[in-house]
Write a protein that holds these residues in place. Structure first.
Motif, mmCIF file in Angstrom:
data_model
loop_
_atom_site.group_PDB
_atom_site.id
_atom_site.type_symbol
_atom_site.label_atom_id
_atom_site.label_comp_id
_atom_site.label_asym_id
_atom_site.label_seq_id
_atom_site.Cartn_x
_atom_site.Cartn_y
_atom_site.Cartn_z
ATOM 1 N N VAL A 98 0.825 -1.215 0.000
ATOM 2 C CA VAL A 98 0.000 0.000 0.000
ATOM 3 C C VAL A 98 0.857 1.262 0.000
ATOM 4 O O VAL A 98 0.477 2.274 -0.592
ATOM 5 C CB VAL A 98 -1.030 -0.006 1.152
ATOM 6 N N ARG A 102 -0.503 3.083 -3.853
ATOM 7 C CA ARG A 102 -1.777 3.326 -3.156
ATOM 8 C C ARG A 102 -2.991 2.780 -3.917
ATOM 9 O O ARG A 102 -3.991 2.457 -3.300
ATOM 10 C CB ARG A 102 -1.949 4.808 -2.866
ATOM 11 N N TRP A 105 -4.628 -0.567 -2.669
ATOM 12 C CA TRP A 105 -5.052 -0.599 -1.266
ATOM 13 C C TRP A 105 -5.949 -1.793 -0.978
ATOM 14 O O TRP A 105 -5.838 -2.406 0.079
ATOM 15 C CB TRP A 105 -5.737 0.707 -0.864
ATOM 16 N N ALA A 108 -3.850 -4.823 -0.700
ATOM 17 C CA ALA A 108 -3.123 -4.776 0.572
ATOM 18 C C ALA A 108 -4.028 -5.173 1.730
ATOM 19 O O ALA A 108 -3.597 -5.902 2.632
ATOM 20 C CB ALA A 108 -2.544 -3.378 0.796
#
Length: 124
Positions: A98, A102, A105, A108
């Motif tokens: 992450v 990003r 996410w 993750a």
């Protein structure tokens, strides 16, 4: 090792085996593009990465199952050490994922939440 930890370890192992198949063999499938942030023009460039990560996940799945088998066969400290390390490793790797991208996410979370739950069970 608690029954809950053993069950969660095996569930995570099954999930990782599924990821192994996706990363190592199915990464060219259009429905997986968003999961791996890939495009068809990238396949040759990412092949080494996806196959390597896939087999990494397979060996992690094997380690979790081996830890449960060891614990159930009387080798409790060895089994607990293997499962605890593997849970900690995947918790850490989810954080790295992450932080490094990003957009991943959800990946993750799917990797990190079960691993963190297992780690809590193992250390609790």
């Amino acid at each position: 090792m608690s029954t809950a930890a053993q069950v969660l370890a095996v569930v995570i192992a099954v999930m990782l085996a599924g990821v192994w198949v996706m990363e190592s063999f199915l990464y060219r499938q259009p429905r997986l593009y968003s999961m791996f942030l890939t495009k068809p023009r990238d396949f040759d460039a990412v092949r080494l990465w996806t196959v390597n990560m896939g087999f990494y996940n397979l060996t992690t799945a094997i380690a979790l199952v081996a830890g449960v088998v060891l614990a159930r066969s009387g080798q409790v400290p060895a089994g607990e050490a293997l499962v605890t390390f593997t849970a900690a490793q995947h918790t850490f790797m989810a954080m790295v994922l992450v932080v490094s991208e990003r957009k991943l996410w959800l990946n993750a979370l799917l990797e990190g939440i079960p691993a963190l739950g297992l780690l809590i069970l193992m250390l609790g």
